[in-house]
Design an enzyme around this catalytic site. Structure first.
Site, PDB file in Angstrom:
ATOM      1  CB  SER A 131      15.206  12.792 -32.204  1.00  0.00           C
ATOM      2  OG  SER A 131      16.076  11.750 -32.380  1.00  0.00           O
ATOM      3  CD  GLU A 133      19.561   8.485 -30.733  1.00  0.00           C
ATOM      4  OE1 GLU A 133      19.972   8.263 -29.678  1.00  0.00           O
ATOM      5  OE2 GLU A 133      19.680   7.380 -31.577  1.00  0.00           O
ATOM      6  CE1 TYR A 154      20.114  15.635 -30.740  1.00  0.00           C
ATOM      7  CE2 TYR A 154      19.239  13.471 -30.926  1.00  0.00           C
ATOM      8  CZ  TYR A 154      19.335  14.615 -31.256  1.00  0.00           C
ATOM      9  OH  TYR A 154      18.547  14.925 -32.166  1.00  0.00           O
TER      10      TYR A 154
HETATM   11  P1  NAP Z   1      22.481  19.551 -37.883  1.00  0.00           P
HETATM   12  O1  NAP Z   1      22.926  19.424 -39.436  1.00  0.00           O
HETATM   13  O2  NAP Z   1      23.417  18.978 -37.003  1.00  0.00           O
HETATM   14  O3  NAP Z   1      22.169  21.083 -37.823  1.00  0.00           O
HETATM   15  C1  NAP Z   1      21.923  21.637 -36.364  1.00  0.00           C
HETATM   16  C2  NAP Z   1      21.837  23.101 -36.624  1.00  0.00           C
HETATM   17  O4  NAP Z   1      21.422  23.779 -35.180  1.00  0.00           O
HETATM   18  C3  NAP Z   1      23.129  23.764 -37.319  1.00  0.00           C
HETATM   19  O5  NAP Z   1      22.502  25.038 -37.927  1.00  0.00           O
HETATM   20  C4  NAP Z   1      23.740  24.392 -36.251  1.00  0.00           C
HETATM   21  O6  NAP Z   1      24.375  25.617 -36.473  1.00  0.00           O
HETATM   22  C5  NAP Z   1      22.582  24.876 -35.101  1.00  0.00           C
HETATM   23  N1  NAP Z   1      22.967  24.872 -33.882  1.00  0.00           N
HETATM   24  C6  NAP Z   1      23.740  24.288 -32.951  1.00  0.00           C
HETATM   25  N2  NAP Z   1      23.776  24.886 -31.898  1.00  0.00           N
HETATM   26  C7  NAP Z   1      23.153  26.137 -31.735  1.00  0.00           C
HETATM   27  C8  NAP Z   1      22.927  27.098 -30.863  1.00  0.00           C
HETATM   28  N3  NAP Z   1      23.496  27.111 -29.493  1.00  0.00           N
HETATM   29  N4  NAP Z   1      22.068  28.090 -31.164  1.00  0.00           N
HETATM   30  C9  NAP Z   1      21.577  28.000 -32.361  1.00  0.00           C
HETATM   31  N5  NAP Z   1      21.747  27.300 -33.278  1.00  0.00           N
HETATM   32  C10 NAP Z   1      22.546  26.105 -33.157  1.00  0.00           C
HETATM   33  O7  NAP Z   1      21.212  18.752 -37.623  1.00  0.00           O
HETATM   34  P2  NAP Z   1      20.086  18.137 -38.700  1.00  0.00           P
HETATM   35  O8  NAP Z   1      20.412  16.769 -38.908  1.00  0.00           O
HETATM   36  O9  NAP Z   1      19.763  19.378 -39.652  1.00  0.00           O
HETATM   37  O10 NAP Z   1      18.827  17.942 -37.618  1.00  0.00           O
HETATM   38  C11 NAP Z   1      18.030  19.451 -37.311  1.00  0.00           C
HETATM   39  C12 NAP Z   1      17.201  18.979 -36.191  1.00  0.00           C
HETATM   40  O11 NAP Z   1      16.473  17.847 -36.187  1.00  0.00           O
HETATM   41  C13 NAP Z   1      18.049  18.948 -34.952  1.00  0.00           C
HETATM   42  O12 NAP Z   1      17.392  19.538 -33.695  1.00  0.00           O
HETATM   43  C14 NAP Z   1      18.269  17.473 -34.648  1.00  0.00           C
HETATM   44  O13 NAP Z   1      18.642  17.263 -33.261  1.00  0.00           O
HETATM   45  C15 NAP Z   1      16.865  17.061 -35.181  1.00  0.00           C
HETATM   46  N6  NAP Z   1      16.843  15.680 -35.515  1.00  0.00           N
HETATM   47  C16 NAP Z   1      17.532  15.234 -36.639  1.00  0.00           C
HETATM   48  C17 NAP Z   1      17.406  13.866 -37.214  1.00  0.00           C
HETATM   49  C18 NAP Z   1      18.248  13.496 -38.452  1.00  0.00           C
HETATM   50  O14 NAP Z   1      18.436  12.155 -38.354  1.00  0.00           O
HETATM   51  N7  NAP Z   1      18.961  14.542 -39.092  1.00  0.00           N
HETATM   52  C19 NAP Z   1      16.300  12.888 -36.890  1.00  0.00           C
HETATM   53  C20 NAP Z   1      15.561  13.468 -35.553  1.00  0.00           C
HETATM   54  C21 NAP Z   1      15.774  14.936 -35.071  1.00  0.00           C
HETATM   55  P3  NAP Z   1      25.988  25.260 -36.943  1.00  0.00           P
HETATM   56  O15 NAP Z   1      25.532  25.146 -38.576  1.00  0.00           O
HETATM   57  O16 NAP Z   1      26.725  26.649 -36.745  1.00  0.00           O
HETATM   58  O17 NAP Z   1      26.466  24.106 -36.422  1.00  0.00           O
HETATM   59  O1  F7E Z   2      24.724   6.907 -35.898  1.00  0.00           O
HETATM   60  C1  F7E Z   2      26.541   3.680 -35.388  1.00  0.00           C
HETATM   61  C2  F7E Z   2      26.428   4.392 -33.909  1.00  0.00           C
HETATM   62  O2  F7E Z   2      25.849   9.026 -35.472  1.00  0.00           O
HETATM   63  C3  F7E Z   2      23.934   5.643 -36.329  1.00  0.00           C
HETATM   64  C4  F7E Z   2      21.091  12.037 -35.194  1.00  0.00           C
HETATM   65  O3  F7E Z   2      20.620  12.920 -36.506  1.00  0.00           O
HETATM   66  O4  F7E Z   2      19.823  10.270 -35.711  1.00  0.00           O
HETATM   67  C5  F7E Z   2      21.044  10.621 -35.595  1.00  0.00           C
HETATM   68  O5  F7E Z   2      21.741  10.024 -34.464  1.00  0.00           O
HETATM   69  C6  F7E Z   2      24.541   4.517 -35.639  1.00  0.00           C
HETATM   70  C7  F7E Z   2      24.872   4.556 -34.277  1.00  0.00           C
HETATM   71  O6  F7E Z   2      23.244   8.804 -35.860  1.00  0.00           O
HETATM   72  C8  F7E Z   2      30.020   4.699 -36.230  1.00  0.00           C
HETATM   73  O7  F7E Z   2      26.779   3.598 -32.860  1.00  0.00           O
HETATM   74  C9  F7E Z   2      28.957   2.870 -36.029  1.00  0.00           C
HETATM   75  O8  F7E Z   2      24.184   3.257 -33.711  1.00  0.00           O
HETATM   76  O9  F7E Z   2      24.837   8.384 -37.753  1.00  0.00           O
HETATM   77  P1  F7E Z   2      24.843   8.331 -36.397  1.00  0.00           P
HETATM   78  P2  F7E Z   2      22.297   8.414 -34.559  1.00  0.00           P
HETATM   79  O10 F7E Z   2      22.778   8.398 -33.420  1.00  0.00           O
HETATM   80  O11 F7E Z   2      21.170   7.478 -35.099  1.00  0.00           O
HETATM   81  C10 F7E Z   2      18.742  10.399 -34.740  1.00  0.00           C
HETATM   82  C11 F7E Z   2      17.507  10.214 -35.132  1.00  0.00           C
HETATM   83  C12 F7E Z   2      18.955  12.018 -34.184  1.00  0.00           C
HETATM   84  O12 F7E Z   2      18.184  12.644 -33.602  1.00  0.00           O
HETATM   85  C13 F7E Z   2      20.337  12.621 -34.063  1.00  0.00           C
HETATM   86  O13 F7E Z   2      20.277  14.016 -34.275  1.00  0.00           O
HETATM   87  O14 F7E Z   2      25.760   4.148 -36.263  1.00  0.00           O
HETATM   88  N1  F7E Z   2      27.826   3.895 -35.640  1.00  0.00           N
HETATM   89  N2  F7E Z   2      30.151   3.358 -36.171  1.00  0.00           N
HETATM   90  C14 F7E Z   2      28.694   4.864 -35.692  1.00  0.00           C
HETATM   91  N3  F7E Z   2      28.025   6.287 -35.682  1.00  0.00           N
HETATM   92  C15 F7E Z   2      28.904   7.212 -36.144  1.00  0.00           C
HETATM   93  N4  F7E Z   2      28.721   8.643 -36.004  1.00  0.00           N
HETATM   94  N5  F7E Z   2      30.373   6.943 -36.498  1.00  0.00           N
HETATM   95  C16 F7E Z   2      30.927   5.831 -36.469  1.00  0.00           C
HETATM   96  O15 F7E Z   2      32.159   5.553 -36.661  1.00  0.00           O
END
Ligand code: NAP
Ligand code: F7E
Length: 337
Positions: A131, A133, A154
């Site tokens: 990520s 992050e 995270y």
């Molecule tokens: P998500 O919607 O939160 O999905 C996470 C998945 O992991 C869900 O299927 C969840 O199951 C499963 N999970 C949680 N805890 C688990 C455990 N203990 N054992 C097995 N499975 C478990 O995340 P996403 O947005 O699809 O992202 C997919 C991956 O890419 C994640 O690793 C995330 O950290 C990474 N990532 C995401 C982004 C983004 O912007 N979306 C960017 C960079 C990296 P449940 O459905 O039961 O909760």
């Molecule tokens: O926040 C700000 C918050 O929770 C984005 C995950 O998929 O992307 C995701 O992480 C921004 C942050 O995503 C609210 O402070 C303001 O700056 O949508 P988010 P994230 O933290 O960027 C990365 C790449 C991953 O890997 C992660 O798994 O938005 N923000 N107000 C808020 N965020 C939330 N959630 N809620 C608010 O009310």
């Protein structure tokens, strides 16, 4: 014979799009599902196939990233050609409340999976969902050479997983790769991530179901792309001849405020009339700006995300309005975008 893939996190946003993509490509997809007291398969219900169906292409297995022995058993049984490790506690704000759990699942979970592959002695390729992050406090533009400076439990867990993946590649010659993906969203995005929180609230305010939206830091800058395009990149990463790590991003910055304004305007609303600040949504340490330089993925993988943040805001609002209309009229809602 088609290929076989195992996806951890198949019930999540990315897992559901990736399962669809791989099935279209002729794969048999095995998905790891964790046990839950309510149904947690909503995102994949439309591709679910009953166990009695002959020649089914999607097979679900109960297991958990915290259970290393279950992972070994599953891998020995399935012997997949490709493994996509998408399972994680993926919410940054929540990781401050549950740091140990996040480290266990998002960090050690990856090590358990890598060890399970090694212990089962199978020849497979593994994709690790790394990520942006991990870059945290290091200013943009960020690429594969940018130093990591995570700002949350995270982010720290993802750095651990990143280096574990590199280590298994170097130590054991495993085909193990990191996709360093910047934020990607869709109508299937979890409701507590900022984009979906905004578009869902926009639809509800428009329908008169709520009036206010409480939010945290609106100044944060993100590089938002469209999830279905990003899962295609995951697959491409595993089709290369040589294992390597890639950044995937649009390279286009926007603030949370920009996204809010675009989404509310698309819903016919003025965001300033509805949005209030609540410090509860701030993080103890924030990631101020993430903007990717994805030139390596563009040049070597041909990845060029087309959907930009404004279009994304519009399509997500449209989808939330349609889903709410269907819900209010009693129709069954299907998330098929
Ligand atoms: P998500 O919607 O939160 O999905 C996470 C998945 O992991 C869900 O299927 C969840 O199951 C499963 N999970 C949680 N805890 C688990 C455990 N203990 N054992 C097995 N499975 C478990 O995340 P996403 O947005 O699809 O992202 C997919 C991956 O890419 C994640 O690793 C995330 O950290 C990474 N990532 C995401 C982004 C983004 O912007 N979306 C960017 C960079 C990296 P449940 O459905 O039961 O909760
Ligand atoms: O926040 C700000 C918050 O929770 C984005 C995950 O998929 O992307 C995701 O992480 C921004 C942050 O995503 C609210 O402070 C303001 O700056 O949508 P988010 P994230 O933290 O960027 C990365 C790449 C991953 O890997 C992660 O798994 O938005 N923000 N107000 C808020 N965020 C939330 N959630 N809620 C608010 O009310």
């Amino acid at each position: 014979m088609g290929k076989t893939a195992l996806i951890t996190g198949v019930t999540g946003q990315d897992g559901s799009y990736l399962a669809e993509l791989l099935m279209e490509k002729g794969y048999t997809v095995h998905g790891l599902v964790r046990r839950s007291s309510t149904f947690n398969t909503e995102r994949i219900d439309h591709i679910y196939q009953d166990p009695q169906e002959p020649g089914r292409k999607l097979v679900l297995h109960h297991a958990d990233l915290s259970d290393g022995v279950a992972l070994v058993n599953l891998l020995r049984e399935l012997r997949p050609d490709e493994v996509y490790n998408l399972g994680a506690q993926s919410h940054v704000r929540v990781s401050f409340d549950a740091p140990m759990y996040t480290a266990d699942v998002t960090g050690l979970g990856t090590l358990r999976l890598l060890e399970a592959i090694r212990a089962s002695g199978i020849d497979t390729r593994i994709y690790q969902a790394s990520s942006s992050e991990m870059f945290g406090a290091t200013p943009p533009p960020q690429n594969e050479k940018t130093p990591f400076h995570p700002r949350s439990p995270y982010g720290c867990a993802k750095v651990y997983s990143y280096w574990s993946t590199v280590n298994y590649r170097e130590a054991y010659g495993m085909f193990a790769v990191n996709g360093i993906l910047f934020n990607h969203e869709s109508p299937r995005r979890g409701e507590t991530f900022v984009t979906r929180k905004i578009t869902r609230a926009g639809a509800r305010i428009r329908a008169g179901l709520q009036d206010r939206l409480y939010m945290g830091n609106l100044d944060a800058v993100r590089d938002w792309g469209y999830a279905p395009e990003y899962v295609e990149s995951m697959w491409r990463l595993l089709q290369r001849d040589v294992p390597d790590d890639y950044v995937v991003a649009t390279g286009v910055p926007a603030t949370v405020r920009d996204f809010l304004q675009a989404a509310f305007t698309a819903g016919g609303l003025d965001w300033t009339e509805h949005v209030l600040f609540d410090p509860k949504y701030e993080r103890p340490s924030e990631v101020d700006a993430l903007v990717g330089d994805a030139s390596k993925a563009r040049d070597l993988l041909g990845c060029e995300p087309a959907v930009r943040w404004r279009e994304l805001a519009e399509l997500m609002v449209e989808a939330d309005i349609a889903a709410l209309d269907a819900e209010l009229s009693g129709a069954r809602v299907r998330i098929d975008r």
